[in-house]
Scaffold this motif. Structure first.
Motif, PDB file in Angstrom:
ATOM      1  N   ARG A   1     -72.988 -66.317  77.149  1.00 41.02           N
ATOM      2  CA  ARG A   1     -73.231 -67.708  76.738  1.00 41.02           C
ATOM      3  C   ARG A   1     -71.969 -68.423  76.295  1.00 41.02           C
ATOM      4  O   ARG A   1     -71.926 -69.650  76.261  1.00 41.02           O
ATOM      5  N   ASP A   2     -70.915 -67.701  75.939  1.00 45.19           N
ATOM      6  CA  ASP A   2     -69.675 -68.307  75.468  1.00 45.19           C
ATOM      7  C   ASP A   2     -68.529 -67.683  76.271  1.00 45.19           C
ATOM      8  O   ASP A   2     -68.567 -67.668  77.490  1.00 45.19           O
ATOM      9  N   GLU A   3     -67.560 -67.149  75.594  1.00 46.58           N
ATOM     10  CA  GLU A   3     -66.476 -66.427  76.245  1.00 46.58           C
ATOM     11  C   GLU A   3     -66.674 -64.923  76.019  1.00 46.58           C
ATOM     12  O   GLU A   3     -67.309 -64.510  75.043  1.00 46.58           O
ATOM     13  N   LEU A   4     -66.114 -64.119  76.899  1.00 48.00           N
ATOM     14  CA  LEU A   4     -66.159 -62.676  76.686  1.00 48.00           C
ATOM     15  C   LEU A   4     -65.525 -62.364  75.335  1.00 48.00           C
ATOM     16  O   LEU A   4     -64.506 -62.946  74.964  1.00 48.00           O
ATOM     17  N   THR A   5     -66.159 -61.476  74.603  1.00 45.12           N
ATOM     18  CA  THR A   5     -65.724 -61.017  73.266  1.00 45.12           C
ATOM     19  C   THR A   5     -65.977 -62.037  72.176  1.00 45.12           C
ATOM     20  O   THR A   5     -65.504 -61.873  71.055  1.00 45.12           O
ATOM     21  N   ALA A   6     -66.755 -63.116  72.436  1.00 44.98           N
ATOM     22  CA  ALA A   6     -66.934 -64.166  71.421  1.00 44.98           C
ATOM     23  C   ALA A   6     -67.824 -63.741  70.273  1.00 44.98           C
ATOM     24  O   ALA A   6     -67.866 -64.428  69.251  1.00 44.98           O
ATOM     25  N   GLY A   7     -68.548 -62.636  70.415  1.00 41.02           N
ATOM     26  CA  GLY A   7     -69.398 -62.181  69.322  1.00 41.02           C
ATOM     27  C   GLY A   7     -68.622 -61.304  68.353  1.00 41.02           C
ATOM     28  O   GLY A   7     -67.465 -61.583  68.016  1.00 41.02           O
ATOM     29  N   SER A   8     -69.237 -60.212  67.913  1.00 45.40           N
ATOM     30  CA  SER A   8     -68.581 -59.333  66.943  1.00 45.40           C
ATOM     31  C   SER A   8     -67.373 -58.621  67.528  1.00 45.40           C
ATOM     32  O   SER A   8     -66.527 -58.127  66.781  1.00 45.40           O
ATOM     33  N   THR A   9     -67.280 -58.556  68.853  1.00 47.69           N
ATOM     34  CA  THR A   9     -66.165 -57.834  69.465  1.00 47.69           C
ATOM     35  C   THR A   9     -64.821 -58.388  69.027  1.00 47.69           C
ATOM     36  O   THR A   9     -63.884 -57.638  68.740  1.00 47.69           O
ATOM     37  N   TRP A  10     -64.695 -59.713  68.935  1.00 46.71           N
ATOM     38  CA  TRP A  10     -63.369 -60.305  68.708  1.00 46.71           C
ATOM     39  C   TRP A  10     -62.797 -59.944  67.343  1.00 46.71           C
ATOM     40  O   TRP A  10     -61.576 -59.838  67.181  1.00 46.71           O
ATOM     41  N   HIS A  11     -63.673 -59.778  66.330  1.00 50.86           N
ATOM     42  CA  HIS A  11     -63.136 -59.503  64.997  1.00 50.86           C
ATOM     43  C   HIS A  11     -63.315 -58.038  64.588  1.00 50.86           C
ATOM     44  O   HIS A  11     -63.081 -57.684  63.429  1.00 50.86           O
ATOM     45  N   ALA A  12     -63.722 -57.174  65.523  1.00 51.05           N
ATOM     46  CA  ALA A  12     -63.857 -55.758  65.205  1.00 51.05           C
ATOM     47  C   ALA A  12     -62.482 -55.140  64.969  1.00 51.05           C
ATOM     48  O   ALA A  12     -61.481 -55.574  65.540  1.00 51.05           O
ATOM     49  N   ALA A  13     -62.458 -54.118  64.131  1.00 47.25           N
ATOM     50  CA  ALA A  13     -61.185 -53.450  63.830  1.00 47.25           C
ATOM     51  C   ALA A  13     -60.760 -52.497  64.930  1.00 47.25           C
ATOM     52  O   ALA A  13     -59.615 -52.041  64.939  1.00 47.25           O
ATOM     53  N   GLY A  14     -61.667 -52.171  65.850  1.00 51.19           N
ATOM     54  CA  GLY A  14     -61.298 -51.381  67.019  1.00 51.19           C
ATOM     55  C   GLY A  14     -61.168 -49.894  66.782  1.00 51.19           C
ATOM     56  O   GLY A  14     -60.507 -49.198  67.561  1.00 51.19           O
ATOM     57  N   LEU A  15     -61.802 -49.380  65.743  1.00 51.74           N
ATOM     58  CA  LEU A  15     -61.707 -47.942  65.472  1.00 51.74           C
ATOM     59  C   LEU A  15     -62.568 -47.153  66.459  1.00 51.74           C
ATOM     60  O   LEU A  15     -63.586 -47.644  66.950  1.00 51.74           O
ATOM     61  N   LEU A  16     -62.157 -45.913  66.697  1.00 44.73           N
ATOM     62  CA  LEU A  16     -62.862 -45.074  67.669  1.00 44.73           C
ATOM     63  C   LEU A  16     -63.251 -43.741  67.028  1.00 44.73           C
ATOM     64  O   LEU A  16     -62.756 -42.683  67.413  1.00 44.73           O
ATOM     65  N   PRO A  17     -64.131 -43.751  66.038  1.00 44.73           N
ATOM     66  CA  PRO A  17     -64.455 -42.508  65.333  1.00 44.73           C
ATOM     67  C   PRO A  17     -65.349 -41.588  66.153  1.00 44.73           C
ATOM     68  O   PRO A  17     -66.440 -41.967  66.578  1.00 44.73           O
ATOM     69  N   LEU A  18     -64.882 -40.372  66.370  1.00 44.25           N
ATOM     70  CA  LEU A  18     -65.706 -39.385  67.065  1.00 44.25           C
ATOM     71  C   LEU A  18     -66.747 -38.772  66.136  1.00 44.25           C
ATOM     72  O   LEU A  18     -67.733 -38.212  66.593  1.00 44.25           O
ATOM     73  N   PHE A  19     -66.516 -38.851  64.844  1.00 39.64           N
ATOM     74  CA  PHE A  19     -67.416 -38.232  63.871  1.00 39.64           C
ATOM     75  C   PHE A  19     -68.798 -38.833  63.952  1.00 39.64           C
ATOM     76  O   PHE A  19     -68.975 -40.034  63.800  1.00 39.64           O
ATOM     77  N   ASN A  20     -69.814 -38.001  64.201  1.00 39.78           N
ATOM     78  CA  ASN A  20     -71.192 -38.451  64.173  1.00 39.78           C
ATOM     79  C   ASN A  20     -72.106 -37.247  64.131  1.00 39.78           C
ATOM     80  O   ASN A  20     -71.874 -36.270  64.843  1.00 39.78           O
ATOM     81  N   MET A  21     -73.115 -37.307  63.289  1.00 39.57           N
ATOM     82  CA  MET A  21     -74.060 -36.203  63.174  1.00 39.57           C
ATOM     83  C   MET A  21     -75.062 -36.167  64.335  1.00 39.57           C
ATOM     84  O   MET A  21     -75.784 -35.214  64.499  1.00 39.57           O
ATOM     85  N   SER A  22     -75.131 -37.241  65.116  1.00 37.16           N
ATOM     86  CA  SER A  22     -76.058 -37.309  66.234  1.00 37.16           C
ATOM     87  C   SER A  22     -75.425 -36.673  67.464  1.00 37.16           C
ATOM     88  O   SER A  22     -74.316 -37.038  67.865  1.00 37.16           O
ATOM     89  N   TYR A  23     -76.149 -35.756  68.089  1.00 34.23           N
ATOM     90  CA  TYR A  23     -75.649 -35.086  69.287  1.00 34.23           C
ATOM     91  C   TYR A  23     -75.446 -36.092  70.418  1.00 34.23           C
ATOM     92  O   TYR A  23     -74.408 -36.094  71.091  1.00 34.23           O
ATOM     93  N   ALA A  24     -76.435 -36.991  70.606  1.00 39.29           N
ATOM     94  CA  ALA A  24     -76.319 -37.976  71.685  1.00 39.29           C
ATOM     95  C   ALA A  24     -75.178 -38.952  71.418  1.00 39.29           C
ATOM     96  O   ALA A  24     -74.372 -39.255  72.314  1.00 39.29           O
ATOM     97  N   THR A  25     -75.080 -39.454  70.177  1.00 38.06           N
ATOM     98  CA  THR A  25     -74.037 -40.425  69.862  1.00 38.06           C
ATOM     99  C   THR A  25     -72.653 -39.801  69.952  1.00 38.06           C
ATOM    100  O   THR A  25     -71.691 -40.457  70.382  1.00 38.06           O
ATOM    101  N   THR A  26     -72.528 -38.542  69.576  1.00 35.10           N
ATOM    102  CA  THR A  26     -71.240 -37.851  69.718  1.00 35.10           C
ATOM    103  C   THR A  26     -70.813 -37.819  71.176  1.00 35.10           C
ATOM    104  O   THR A  26     -69.648 -38.063  71.502  1.00 35.10           O
ATOM    105  N   HIS A  27     -71.737 -37.522  72.075  1.00 36.90           N
ATOM    106  CA  HIS A  27     -71.414 -37.524  73.503  1.00 36.90           C
ATOM    107  C   HIS A  27     -71.011 -38.918  73.973  1.00 36.90           C
ATOM    108  O   HIS A  27     -70.075 -39.066  74.778  1.00 36.90           O
ATOM    109  N   ILE A  28     -71.707 -39.940  73.484  1.00 36.23           N
ATOM    110  CA  ILE A  28     -71.368 -41.317  73.863  1.00 36.23           C
ATOM    111  C   ILE A  28     -69.957 -41.659  73.402  1.00 36.23           C
ATOM    112  O   ILE A  28     -69.147 -42.204  74.166  1.00 36.23           O
TER     113      ILE A  28
END
Length: 832
Positions: A35-62
C-alpha cells in the motif's frame, strides 16, 4: 498491472518479500502488492538483529534458514543486504539464566545451530569494554549478528523479480471475495499528496488462486476484510542510538565489531552503530497500539518517546559498558512491532477459508522473513513443509479470542522477551478466563493452574495452607517447587485413585448418512462398533499425522470424536474442510458440531477407580454395571452418577484402570462434589497435568504436538497397531512411500539428581547427534527419568544405549520396550 496470478502476496515488508521470493522460486506466478513503499511498516525502523536463540523447534529452523539464506543474497542479486556476521553474545548474571541457556543448547543441537559457552574471563579477554565480574557466563553464536532491514528487503525483492515475480507499490487492498475456485481481490492505487497517502479513483480486480497476507501493523484491518480474528497487535518498542564512544572508536582501530550483546537479566540488547551503541530495551508497561486500525496518516512514522520508561535499562547498559556513561544520545526511535500472545508468529492457512494464507504477528520479522518464506512456500506448493509448522498455525487461537485479550497478552509477551522462559512457565495476564464448573472447588483444594487454549486446568495441587516460604509461582529449569506434589499425585494414580479435570479436551459430534464412509477414509484405523471406542489418526496428504482422535461410536452413523484440548480450532478446520470435500465429491451428507464447551470431562484413574464409582452409580445392579462383562475396556456406556447423566468412556491416559466421565457442562460442580463425597475412603487425590504427562510416558502414549505431528507418519511413530493397511484411507500411499526415516522410542534415563528432561534434548551416540527427545519427565514406577523421542531406525531396538544431553552433560539412556509399565495392559483390563 497484472490482473491474474497464481499467488498474490499482500504486504511489502521483509516477511512479504521473503514469501514472494520463495513462491517465485518454486515456479509460481507471483505478485506482491504494497500500500505504500517497500519497508514502510515496522521493517524500516527495526534494529535488524538476527537471534538464533529460540525455544521453539520450528522457529529455530526458520531463523537458521534465514541467516544462511541472507548470506547468499548478494551473490544472487548483486545487492548487499548489509549482513554483519559479528556474532551474538547472550550474557547471564545468574545460574538460572545459564540453566536456560543449557536447555536451549540442546534445542540448538537438535536443529544444527552452532554455539559456544564462554566464561566471564573469556568474555573479558575478547571484549574488554564489557564489565564481567558480576556475570556467570554467556552463550555465544558466532555465526549470526545483524543486518540492514531495508537492504535485505530490497535484495529479496530484486531476487523475487529475477525469478519472475511482479511487485507493485502504492496498491491498497479493499476487499477479498472467494468464488469457489479463486480469490477476487479489489484494490485501489494510492498516491502521495502532501505527505499523506490517499486513494485515487484507479481501481482494479486481481484474480488469484492463492492469497497470502503479510500486513504487519495492519493485521486488524486484514482480519476485518477476511471476517476472521488475528491476534496480532503491535506494541511500542523504543531504542536509542548514542553518539560515538571514544573507547569504542579506539578499540575498533585494531579489532572487529563487538557481537550483539544481550544482557537478558537487564532486559536489553546492544550493538555497535557508527562508533556508538544502539540500546534496545524490553521494559515493563510498553502499550499495545492500533488495536482496531492504523490511522490513515500513520506511514513510516514513530510514537512520542517515553524515556522514563526505559531509564532502568539505560542505567544497566552504562553498568555493563562503563565507557558509554559519558556518551550523548544521537537518535531515538519508538515504533510499533507486532506481537502475538505467545510470541510466535501466525503462519499458515486461514481457518474457514480456502487458499487463503497469513503470515502475521512477527516480533522478530527480519530474522524470520527468509525462513518463513521458505517453509510457507513449501506448505503452499507441496502441501506440507519439511518441518512441523503446527506450533505457528493461526488456528492455535479459537474464536473465543478477543481484541482485548490479544492486546493485554501481547503487552505481556513484549515484557517477557527477556524474562526467563521456563518450560513450566505460566503467564498471568488475562487469567482466569475460560473455567470449568469445578474451578473454584479445585482452587480451594490448592490447585495451581496452567492455561491451555484459554482454559484453566490444574497443573498440580499444592498445599492449601502453604507456609510463607513456599512459592507456588517459583519456576526452575530443574525440579521446581511443584515437583514433590506432582510425584505424590502420580503415586496416587498408581496405588489408589486420582481425578483429573480434562474438560479442555476438544470434542466433535459427527453424524449423518455419510459419516461412516467419510470417517473410515478420513482416519487410518478401523472404526469401532456401536458402543465401542478406538484410537485413530487423521493423516495429511503427505501421510504424516495431522490429528489424533479417540472415536466413540454412539450409533450406526453418529460418532463422538475426542482430540487434544490445545488444538480445537486446528482440528475443527481440518475436519470440516475434509468433510466438505468429501460431500462435494459425491459422499453422503455429514453434520459436524464442535461441542467442546457443552461437555466437561473428569478422568478417574487408579486401582480403586471402580470401587469409587460403585459407590455413586445408579443402576439396578451397581456391583456388575462397571465390570468387564457389561463395561469392557475400550467401550462406552451412558450411566447415571447420582443425579448426573454421564457418558462414561473406559479409557485412561495414565495406563491404569479408569474411566473418562463426559458430562453435560452444567453438571460439573455437582459431579465433582459427588465424587469427592465418597473419595476419601478410596484414597482419592486431585491430579494435575504434570503428573499425567509423566504417567502417560510410562505407557508410551504419544502426545499430539510432541511425538505426533506433521513431520512423522504413524508408522514412524511406532503406531502400527492403530493403522489398518487392509483399507484405503487418506494419506496411505504417501505414508507407505515415505518409509521409516526415524522411529519413536521410549527411554529410561539415569539423569541428574535435581533435574528431569523437558522433551527438548538431543540424543547422542558416541558424541554424534542421532535423535531428539520430544517428551520427558520422571517415572514413579521406575524411580528414574523417562523420555520419548525419535532416533535413527537402526537405533530403535530395545536395549540400545544412548546419551541424553542435559545441563551440558551426557547422561546414560537406554531404549526400553513400548509401554514399559504394565506392557500387557493387565491393570487396565482388571475385572471387579
Amino acid at each position: 498491472m497484472k490482473t491474474h496470478v497464481k499467488a498474490l502476496v499482500v504486504g511489502g515488508g521483509a516477511v512479504g518479500n521473503g514469501i514472494a521470493y520463495h513462491l517465485a522460486k518454486a515456479g509460481w506466478d507471483t505478485m506482491l502488492v504494497e500500500r505504500d513503499e517497500l519497508t514502510a511498516g515496522s521493517t524500516w525502523h527495526a534494529a535488524g538483529l538476527l537471534p538464533l536463540f529460540n525455544m521453539s523447534y520450528a522457529t529455530t529452523h526458520i531463523h537458521k534458514y534465514s541467516v544462511d539464506f541472507y548470506k547468499g543474497l548478494e551473490a544472487e542479486t548483486g545487492l548487499n543486504p548489509g549482513f554483519y556476521v559479528v556474532g551474538n553474545l547472550r550474557m547471564a548474571q545468574r545460574q538460572e539464566r545459564m540453566d536456560e541457556y543449557m536447555l536451549y543448547s540442546s534445542v540448538a543441537e537438535t536443529a544444527g545451530v552452532y554455539h559456544e559457552f564462554l566464561s566471564p574471563k573469556e568474555i573479558k579477554d575478547r571484549w574488554p569494554l564489557v564489565r564481567t565480574e558480576d556475570l556467570v557466563g554467556a552463550l555465544y553464536h558466532p555465526q549470526d549478528g545483524y543486518i540492514n532491514p531495508a537492504d535485505v528487503t530490497q535484495a529479496m525483492a530484486k531476487g523475487a523479480r529475477q525469478l519472475g515475480a511482479t511487485i507493485e507499490r502504492k496498491i491498497q487492498v479493499n476487499s477479498y471475495r472467494w468464488t469457489g475456485s479463486e480469490w477476487i481481490v479489489s484494490v485501489t492505487r494510492m498516491e502521495d499528496k502532501g505527505g499523506n497517502l490517499l486513494p485515487t479513483e484507479e481501481t482494479y480486480e486481481i484474480h488469484a488462486e492463492h492469497v497470502v497476507t503479510a500486513t504487519g501493523n495492519h493485521a486488524q484491518r486484514t482480519a476485518r476484510l477476511l471476517g476472521i480474528k488475528i491476534p496480532a497487535i503491535p506494541v511500542e518498542h523504543q531504542y536509542i542510538v548514542t553518539e560515538p564512544d571514544p573507547a569504542l572508536v579506539e578499540w575498533r582501530k585494531t579489532n572487529p565489531q563487538h557481537p550483539v550483546l544481550r544482557d537478558a537479566d537487564a532486559k536489553w540488547y546492544v550493538r555497535e552503530e557508527r562508533g556508538g551503541w544502539i540500546l534496545g530495551p524490553y521494559e515493563r508497561n510498553a502499550p499495545a497500539r492500533f488495536l482496531y486500525d492504523v490511522p490513515e496518516s500513520f506511514r513510516a512514522d514513530l510514537f512520542p518517546l517515553d524515556l522514563e520508561r526505559i531509564e532502568a535499562e539505560y542505567m544497566s547498559m552504562i553498568h555493563r559498558i562503563p565507557s558509554s556513561e559519558t556518551v550523548g544520545l544521537k537518535d531515538d526511535y519508538n515504533g510499533p512491532i507486532c506481537y502475538t500472545p505467545d510470541g510466535n508468529p501466525l503462519v499458515g492457512p486461514v481457518p474457514g477459508l480456502r487458499n487463503m494464507w497469513i503470515a502475521e504477528g512477527f516480533s522478530f520479522g527480519i530474522t524470520a522473513a527468509g525462513g518463513t518464506g521458505y517453509y510457507l512456500a513449501q506448505m503452499m506448493t507441496q502441501g506440507e513443509a519439511e518441518i512441523d509448522m503446527a506450533s505457528l498455525d493461526p488456528k492455535r487461537y479459537g474464536n473465543w479470542m478477543t481484541t482485548e485479550y490479544a492486546a493485554r497478552k501481547n503487552e505481556e509477551c513484549y515484557e517477557h522477551v527477556f524474562i526467563l522462559h521456563h518450560p513450566d512457565e505460566e503467564r498471568e495476564a488475562c487469567r482466569p478466563l475460560r473455567t470449568a464448573p469445578a474451578y473454584d472447588r479445585q482452587k480451594e483444594m490448592g490447585a495451581q493452574f496452567g492455561q491451555v487454549n484459554g482454559w484453566e486446568r490444574p497443573n498440580y495441587y499444592g498445599p492449601k495452607d502453604a507456609p510463607a516460604s513456599f512459592d507456588h509461582d517459583s519456576r526452575s529449569f530443574r525440579r521446581g517447587a511443584w515437583w514433590q506434589y506432582a510425584e505424590a499425585e502420580a503415586q496416587a494414580v498408581r496405588n489408589t485413585v486420582g481425578i483429573i479435570d480434562a474438560s479442555a479436551f476438544t470434542k466433535h459430534l459427527v453424524r449423518g448418512p455419510g459419516a461412516t464412509a467419510f470417517l473410515d477414509h478420513f482416519t487410518c484405523n478401523k472404526l469401532p462398533n456401536v458402543g465401542r471406542i478406538n484410537l485413530t489418526y487423521a493423516l495429511t496428504d503427505h501421510g504424516t499425522t495431522r490429528t489424533e482422535y479417540t472415536i466413540v461410536r454412539l450409533k450406526e452413523n453418529e460418532y463422538y470424536l475426542i482430540s487434544a484440548g490445545a488444538w480445537t480450532a486446528y482440528d475443527a478446520d481440518f475436519l470440516i474442510k475434509s468433510a466438505e470435500d468429501w460431500m462435494a465429491n459425491g459422499g453422503g451428507y455429514i453434520d459436524i458440531h464442535d461441542i467442546t464447551t457443552q461437555w466437561g470431562v473428569f478422568a478417574l484413574a487408579g486401582p480403586n477407580a471402580r470401587a469409587l464409582l460403585k459407590d455413586i452409580v445408579k443402576d439396578a445392579n451397581p456391583d456388575t454395571v462397571l465390570g468387564n462383562k457389561r463395561f469392557p475396556w475400550l467401550s462406552y456406556r451412558d450411566i447415571e452418577l447420582g443425579m448426573a447423566p454421564v457418558r462414561a468412556v473406559r479409557v485412561a491416559y495414565t495406563g491404569e484402570l479408569g474411566w473418562e466421565l463426559h458430562y453435560p457442562i452444567e453438571f460439573g460442580r455437582y459431579l465433582w462434589d459427588l465424587i469427592w463425597s465418597v473419595g476419601e475412603k478410596h484414597g482419592l487425590k486431585g491430579v494435575g497435568a504434570r503428573a499425567q504427562n509423566w504417567l502417560r510416558q510410562e505407557k508410551s502414549y504419544r502426545a499430539f504436538g510432541n511425538e505426533l505431528g506433521r513431520d512423522a507418519t504413524p508408522l514412524e511413530a511406532a503406531l502400527d497397531r492403530f493403522v489398518d493397511l487392509g483399507k484405503e484411507f487418506r494419506g496411505k500411499a504417501k505414508m507407505l512411500e515415505t518409509g521409516i526415516r526415524s522411529k519413536c522410542v521410549t527411554l529410561l534415563i539415569d539423569g541428574p539428581a535435581d533435574a528431569d528432561p523437558w522433551g527438548k534434548e538431543a540424543l547422542l551416540l558416541n558424541g554424534e547427534k542421532v535423535g531428539r527427545l520430544t517428551s520427558g519427565g520422571w517415572s514413579v514406577a521406575f524411580g528414574k527419568q523417562i523420555g520419548m523421542g525419535y532416533v535413527r531406525p537402526d537405533l530403535a531396538e530395545v536395549g540400545t544405549k544412548l546419551k541424553v544431553k542435559m545441563l551440558r552433560q551426557e547422561w546414560d539412556a537406554v531404549v526400553t520396550e513400548d509401554s514399559p509399565f504394565d506392557p500387557s495392559n493387565a491393570r487396565i483390563r482388571i475385572d471387579g
